[in-house]
Design a protein around this motif. Structure first.
Motif, short mmCIF file in Angstrom:
data_model
loop_
_atom_site.label_atom_id
_atom_site.label_comp_id
_atom_site.label_asym_id
_atom_site.label_seq_id
_atom_site.Cartn_x
_atom_site.Cartn_y
_atom_site.Cartn_z
N VAL A 134 0.93 -1.21 0.04
CA VAL A 134 0.00 0.07 -0.02
C VAL A 134 0.92 1.36 -0.07
O VAL A 134 0.60 2.15 -0.67
CB VAL A 134 -1.01 -0.15 1.12
CG1 VAL A 134 -1.82 1.37 1.26
CG2 VAL A 134 -2.04 -1.36 1.00
N CYS A 135 1.93 1.11 0.91
CA CYS A 135 3.06 2.38 0.89
C CYS A 135 3.80 2.61 -0.42
O CYS A 135 3.96 3.74 -0.87
CB CYS A 135 3.74 2.26 1.90
SG CYS A 135 2.97 2.47 3.68
N LEU A 136 3.80 1.39 -1.10
CA LEU A 136 4.19 1.74 -2.50
C LEU A 136 3.66 1.96 -3.71
O LEU A 136 3.89 2.76 -4.43
CB LEU A 136 5.22 0.34 -3.02
CG LEU A 136 6.43 0.04 -1.89
CD1 LEU A 136 6.62 -1.58 -2.51
CD2 LEU A 136 7.57 0.90 -2.20
N ILE A 137 2.50 1.69 -3.44
CA ILE A 137 1.23 2.17 -4.48
C ILE A 137 0.82 3.39 -4.29
O ILE A 137 0.49 4.19 -5.13
CB ILE A 137 0.18 1.15 -4.52
CG1 ILE A 137 0.69 -0.12 -5.04
CG2 ILE A 137 -1.19 1.68 -5.44
CD1 ILE A 137 1.24 -0.23 -6.31
N ALA A 138 0.69 3.80 -2.84
CA ALA A 138 0.20 5.32 -2.81
C ALA A 138 0.95 6.68 -3.46
O ALA A 138 0.40 7.34 -3.86
CB ALA A 138 0.02 5.47 -1.16
N PRO A 139 2.10 6.36 -3.37
CA PRO A 139 2.98 7.27 -4.22
C PRO A 139 2.70 7.52 -5.64
O PRO A 139 2.64 8.49 -6.25
CB PRO A 139 4.48 7.46 -3.73
CG PRO A 139 4.32 6.41 -2.63
CD PRO A 139 3.25 5.62 -2.73
N ALA A 140 2.52 6.46 -6.06
CA ALA A 140 2.13 6.33 -7.74
C ALA A 140 0.85 6.98 -8.06
O ALA A 140 0.70 7.72 -8.92
CB ALA A 140 2.25 4.80 -8.20
N VAL A 141 -0.09 6.63 -6.95
CA VAL A 141 -1.62 7.20 -7.20
C VAL A 141 -1.43 8.78 -6.94
O VAL A 141 -2.26 9.64 -7.66
CB VAL A 141 -2.37 6.57 -6.22
CG1 VAL A 141 -3.78 7.27 -6.22
CG2 VAL A 141 -2.74 5.21 -6.45
N ILE A 142 -0.71 9.26 -6.00
CA ILE A 142 -0.54 10.63 -5.61
C ILE A 142 0.12 11.31 -6.80
O ILE A 142 -0.24 12.37 -7.06
CB ILE A 142 0.32 10.61 -4.35
CG1 ILE A 142 -0.57 10.35 -2.96
CG2 ILE A 142 0.90 12.28 -4.13
CD1 ILE A 142 0.18 10.19 -1.86
N GLY A 143 1.25 10.83 -7.38
CA GLY A 143 1.76 11.38 -8.64
C GLY A 143 0.86 11.37 -9.68
O GLY A 143 1.15 12.36 -10.44
#
Length: 176
Positions: free
Chosen positions: A59-68
């Motif tokens: 989840v912590c790795l995917i969250a920055p991708a979504v935020i970006g």
């Protein structure tokens, strides 16, 4: 006459006071929401770490991708909105200019030039509207694809962690 002006002044004063009070209340409720959201986020993240740190890392790795993704699309939409506002102002100026000076435009035979000017600006607005529609339409499917990738990875890790034997209840426990 003087009484009407006094009432208007009092009404204007009330409006200013009310707008200041309501603005302060909105700011307070907005700050309240931000604090509640952040506390909830930290609490839920802590609970996820407690349950399973590997899935939490996904989840912590995917969250920055979504935020970006959201940040990139938001910037694009902001730039397009600024360009749209400028083009709308230009178009409004051309329309106002032609309405107010219609007689001068006719006298000098400038109708074709003004029509081309109007057509060019309206074409620019149409292109900007299409860019806005494309950017807005992209954000939802891309976010869904990132979320689906994260969920499938979480399920794969959950299945891998339960290699010794899995029941329906065990599988359901891994998928929140």
């Amino acid at each position: 006459m003087a009484l009407g002006q006094e009432q208007q002044a009092a009404g204007g004063g009330n409006r200013v006071v009310w707008e200041v009070q309501s603005g302060a209340a909105w700011r307070g409720s907005g700050a309240d929401g931000v604090v509640k959201g952040r506390v909830s986020l930290v609490a839920l993240l802590g609970y996820l770490v407690y349950l399973n740190w590997q899935r939490t890392m996904i989840v912590c790795l995917i969250a920055p991708a979504v935020i970006g993704l959201i940040r990139t699309v938001s910037r694009r939409l902001y730039r397009i909105a600024r360009s749209t506002q400028t083009a709308t102002n230009d178009l409004a100026y051309v329309v106002e200019e032609n309405v107010l000076a219609a007689r001068v435009v006719r006298l000098h035979g400038a109708q074709p030039a003004q029509a081309a000017r109007f057509s060019g600006l309206s074409g620019t607005l149409r292109r900007l509207a299409m860019k806005t529609a494309v950017a807005s339409a992209l954000i939802t499917p891309l976010t869904h694809m990132l979320a689906a990738a994260a969920l499938s990875t979480v399920i794969a890790i959950a299945l891998w962690q339960s290699r010794s034997g899995i029941t329906v209840g065990t599988f359901a426990a891994f998928v929140p």
